[in-house]
Design an enzyme around this catalytic site. Structure first.
Site, PDB file in Angstrom:
ATOM      1  N   GLN A  91      -4.850  -1.706   9.519  1.00 39.33           N
ATOM      2  CA  GLN A  91      -4.690  -3.017   8.903  1.00 39.33           C
ATOM      3  C   GLN A  91      -5.230  -4.108   9.829  1.00 39.33           C
ATOM      4  O   GLN A  91      -4.909  -4.132  11.023  1.00 39.33           O
ATOM      5  CB  GLN A  91      -3.207  -3.261   8.571  1.00 39.33           C
ATOM      6  CG  GLN A  91      -2.940  -4.534   7.787  1.00 39.33           C
ATOM      7  CD  GLN A  91      -3.534  -4.537   6.382  1.00 39.33           C
ATOM      8  OE1 GLN A  91      -3.697  -3.494   5.764  1.00 39.33           O
ATOM      9  NE2 GLN A  91      -3.877  -5.702   5.883  1.00 39.33           N
ATOM     10  N   ASP A 138     -11.209   2.247   3.553  1.00 31.03           N
ATOM     11  CA  ASP A 138     -11.427   0.794   3.484  1.00 31.03           C
ATOM     12  C   ASP A 138     -12.910   0.470   3.273  1.00 31.03           C
ATOM     13  O   ASP A 138     -13.250  -0.655   2.890  1.00 31.03           O
ATOM     14  CB  ASP A 138     -10.987   0.128   4.798  1.00 31.03           C
ATOM     15  CG  ASP A 138      -9.626  -0.544   4.703  1.00 31.03           C
ATOM     16  OD1 ASP A 138      -9.238  -0.932   3.590  1.00 31.03           O
ATOM     17  OD2 ASP A 138      -8.984  -0.685   5.752  1.00 31.03           O
ATOM     18  N   LYS A 163       0.840  -1.208   0.000  1.00 29.56           N
ATOM     19  CA  LYS A 163       0.000   0.000   0.000  1.00 29.56           C
ATOM     20  C   LYS A 163       0.875   1.258   0.000  1.00 29.56           C
ATOM     21  O   LYS A 163       0.596   2.214  -0.723  1.00 29.56           O
ATOM     22  CB  LYS A 163      -0.955  -0.028   1.205  1.00 29.56           C
ATOM     23  CG  LYS A 163      -2.030  -1.102   1.061  1.00 29.56           C
ATOM     24  CD  LYS A 163      -2.840  -1.353   2.333  1.00 29.56           C
ATOM     25  CE  LYS A 163      -3.778  -2.551   2.123  1.00 29.56           C
ATOM     26  NZ  LYS A 163      -4.580  -2.881   3.328  1.00 29.56           N
TER      27      LYS A 163
HETATM   28  N1  GUN Z   1      -6.793  -7.203   6.029  1.00 31.15           N
HETATM   29  C1  GUN Z   1      -7.054  -7.954   4.941  1.00 31.15           C
HETATM   30  N2  GUN Z   1      -7.570  -7.188   3.956  1.00 31.15           N
HETATM   31  C2  GUN Z   1      -7.650  -5.930   4.444  1.00 31.15           C
HETATM   32  C3  GUN Z   1      -8.088  -4.695   3.901  1.00 31.15           C
HETATM   33  O1  GUN Z   1      -8.542  -4.594   2.761  1.00 31.15           O
HETATM   34  N3  GUN Z   1      -7.982  -3.613   4.727  1.00 31.15           N
HETATM   35  C4  GUN Z   1      -7.517  -3.694   5.984  1.00 31.15           C
HETATM   36  N4  GUN Z   1      -7.473  -2.592   6.719  1.00 31.15           N
HETATM   37  N5  GUN Z   1      -7.097  -4.835   6.523  1.00 31.15           N
HETATM   38  C5  GUN Z   1      -7.162  -5.938   5.750  1.00 31.15           C
END
Ligand code: GUN
Length: 292
Positions: A96, A119, A52
């Site tokens: 996350q 998200d 990211k």
């Molecule tokens: N853990 C697995 N996929 C995601 C996601 O798309 N966003 C976040 N914040 N955590 C995750």
């Protein structure tokens, strides 16, 4: 059979985003800023967050990575969320997941200002998405819709079968695929208590597998000419790889691919699109394009 190249599609979209950012900055506008909170040192989460941060650079965004050790208290984490909610320089941020067991994920998600919830996990965004109102759509389902759109795959009137009912993928994917403005499909959602998953899968024109069970979908479960989208990314031991593991999707690719009209590989399918759609949401946040 045509391979759906998520890696190349994501690269093209990120280049489009970077071009838009150049134009915004050239006109004196603010460079979009994404912050990410990472708790602990889970290998998968470290990789996702690193991807990211890298994608932010490619798109020309500012990024901030905020780390906590896994013994951080829920109160400390909530204080940081509150700080980011009120930081005018931060357009959007993510926490996350998963979080350590002593922290309630839902409490943390609900503490995020939904205007900055890129998200799309906050109940306000989830609810607005479910009834077709402007919102942040979570990145994995949004990425899958974008792949289907860019490959000109017809979804209207098709039968879409989704394996998995998670809040992050299965549920929002089902909502979007059924909506007239998005998939306009007839949707079946299967899960661990579905009596005959094989029979359900065999009826799918579009099969979306998001159950986290390596190679669960086999060739005999798939209709000739189906579109198969594989969301799984399980690390399975593999002594032949330098890292000692490889990523395995929910689909037995070699057995299923010959029957498909289109299929996503793992890696290089849905994964890169998820990161890319987080960037798309951050651009929207920076432009106040979802919520004024
Ligand atoms: N853990 C697995 N996929 C995601 C996601 O798309 N966003 C976040 N914040 N955590 C995750």
């Amino acid at each position: 059979m045509q391979l759906i190249d998520g890696k190349a599609t994501a690269a093209a979209i990120k280049a489009e985003i970077a071009e838009q950012v150049n134009q915004i900055v050239a006109k004196g506008g603010k460079r979009p800023h994404l912050a990410a909170i990472l708790v602990g040192h889970d290998g998968g989460s470290e990789t996702y967050v690193a991807n990211k941060v890298k994608a932010c650079e490619v798109c020309g965004f500012k990024s901030s990575l905020i780390r906590f050790e896994s013994d951080v208290t829920e109160a400390e984490l909530l204080a940081k969320v509150d700080e980011l909610n009120h930081d005018a320089d931060v357009d959007g941020f993510i926490v996350q997941l998963p979080l350590p067991p002593h922290i309630d994920e839902q409490t943390v998600i609900e503490a995020i200002d939904y205007h900055k919830d890129v998200d799309g996990f906050h109940p306000i965004n989830v609810g607005r998405m479910a009834i077709g109102l402007p919102c942040f759509v979570s990145a994995t389902p949004k990425g899958i819709l974008e792949l289907l759109r860019r490959y000109h795959i017809e979804t209207s009137g098709k039968h879409c079968v989704i394996l998995g009912r998670s809040n992050i993928v299965g549920k929002p994917m089902a909502q979007l695929m059924m909506q007239k403005a998005y998939g306009d499909s007839t949707v079946t959602v299967c899960h661990s208590h579905t009596p005959d998953i094989k029979a359900e899968c065999q009826r799918a024109d579009i099969l979306i597998a998001a159950i986290g069970q390596p190679a669960f979908v086999t060739g005999d479960m798939v209709k000739e000419g189906a579109v198969v989208i594989d969301v799984g990314t399980t690390r399975v031991p593999d002594a032949s790889r330098k890292r000692g593991y490889r990523l395995q999707g929910d689909v037995d690719f070699d057995g299923v691919a010959p029957k498909c009209s289109y299929i996503t590989p793992v890696p290089g399918g849905v994964g890169p699109m998820t990161v890319c759609m987080l960037m798309a949401n951050t651009l929207l946040a920076g432009q106040h394009a979802v919520y004024a």
